[in-house]
Design a protein around this motif. Sequence first.
Motif, mmCIF file in Angstrom:
data_model
loop_
_atom_site.group_PDB
_atom_site.id
_atom_site.type_symbol
_atom_site.label_atom_id
_atom_site.label_comp_id
_atom_site.label_asym_id
_atom_site.label_seq_id
_atom_site.Cartn_x
_atom_site.Cartn_y
_atom_site.Cartn_z
ATOM 1 N N PHE A 117 0.842 -1.193 0.000
ATOM 2 C CA PHE A 117 0.000 0.000 0.000
ATOM 3 C C PHE A 117 0.879 1.245 0.000
ATOM 4 N N ARG A 118 0.236 2.385 -0.193
ATOM 5 C CA ARG A 118 0.895 3.680 -0.067
ATOM 6 C C ARG A 118 0.088 4.545 0.899
ATOM 7 N N TYR A 119 0.816 5.383 1.644
ATOM 8 C CA TYR A 119 0.152 6.263 2.597
ATOM 9 C C TYR A 119 -0.835 7.177 1.885
ATOM 10 N N GLY A 120 -1.994 7.344 2.509
ATOM 11 C CA GLY A 120 -3.010 8.221 1.945
ATOM 12 C C GLY A 120 -3.886 7.578 0.902
ATOM 13 N N GLU A 121 -3.613 6.313 0.530
ATOM 14 C CA GLU A 121 -4.416 5.613 -0.464
ATOM 15 C C GLU A 121 -5.148 4.448 0.194
ATOM 16 N N SER A 122 -6.429 4.302 -0.129
ATOM 17 C CA SER A 122 -7.244 3.245 0.467
ATOM 18 C C SER A 122 -6.952 1.894 -0.165
ATOM 19 N N PHE A 123 -7.064 0.848 0.645
ATOM 20 C CA PHE A 123 -6.890 -0.516 0.157
ATOM 21 C C PHE A 123 -7.724 -1.450 1.016
ATOM 22 N N CYS A 152 -7.231 3.080 5.155
ATOM 23 C CA CYS A 152 -6.333 4.130 4.665
ATOM 24 C C CYS A 152 -5.421 4.532 5.821
ATOM 25 N N ASN A 175 -2.387 7.007 7.197
ATOM 26 C CA ASN A 175 -1.753 8.299 6.945
ATOM 27 C C ASN A 175 -0.573 8.496 7.878
#
Length: 231
Positions: A112-118, A220, A222
């Motif tokens: 995942f990446r910070y700030g992106e929902s999964f 998500c 952050n």
Amino acid sequence: MLSSPVYECSSGHVTCARCYGESADNACSYCDVTGCTRSRAVEEFLYGISFSCRNQQYGCNAFLLHDQMRAHEQSCHHDPCFCPVPRCGFAGQTYELESHLATLHRWDVVKFRYGESFEVPVHKPAVFCCEDYGELFHIVSSREGYGTALSMICIRPDNACKEEFMYELKIPAGGRHRLQMQSTVWNTSLRYGIGEGSDVFLLVPDKLPGNESGSVVEVCINKAAASEASY
């Protein structure tokens, strides 16, 4: 490791300040003789002894004096994280733990990446790995009343620079509605197991409309800006 004054009684027994202070009448912890005095000579001798790093078994070869070792261990790159699976006993660096969980315990690894929902499984063991920085996260789930209690942890070494993480859970709640909750992430190396830590959790109600199975939630994570993080 020596970190406090050393006391010596008239019988020649040496004790540290902690043991000496635990006695109700400040008596020697070996023979109960009272009237111990601080021994500067013994302190100088002990402070001249070199110690191996506490992370020696994890690959650190540092061998330093007491005051130097304390500073070293605060930034030692071999400080480990521990496997969250009960009675496993594995310890290693973050990338080693990720590989261990995936290969030995067959956990899912979700990038995942910070700030992106999964989406993440609630009841299936999984570890979440940040693609950009490599931090590992895991959701601890348990039954709590009429729902499932979820708590997000960041698995990182004890000596890692403290950072604030927040996470959001988004769950379908029938039609175009959804339940959205937010909380802080608990940082831990899991040195003392998965049960040791924060009591803060988010509760997902049973049989929520549109998510009756409750098996998947949208997450998500952050990362706080450097100026907002707590060091």
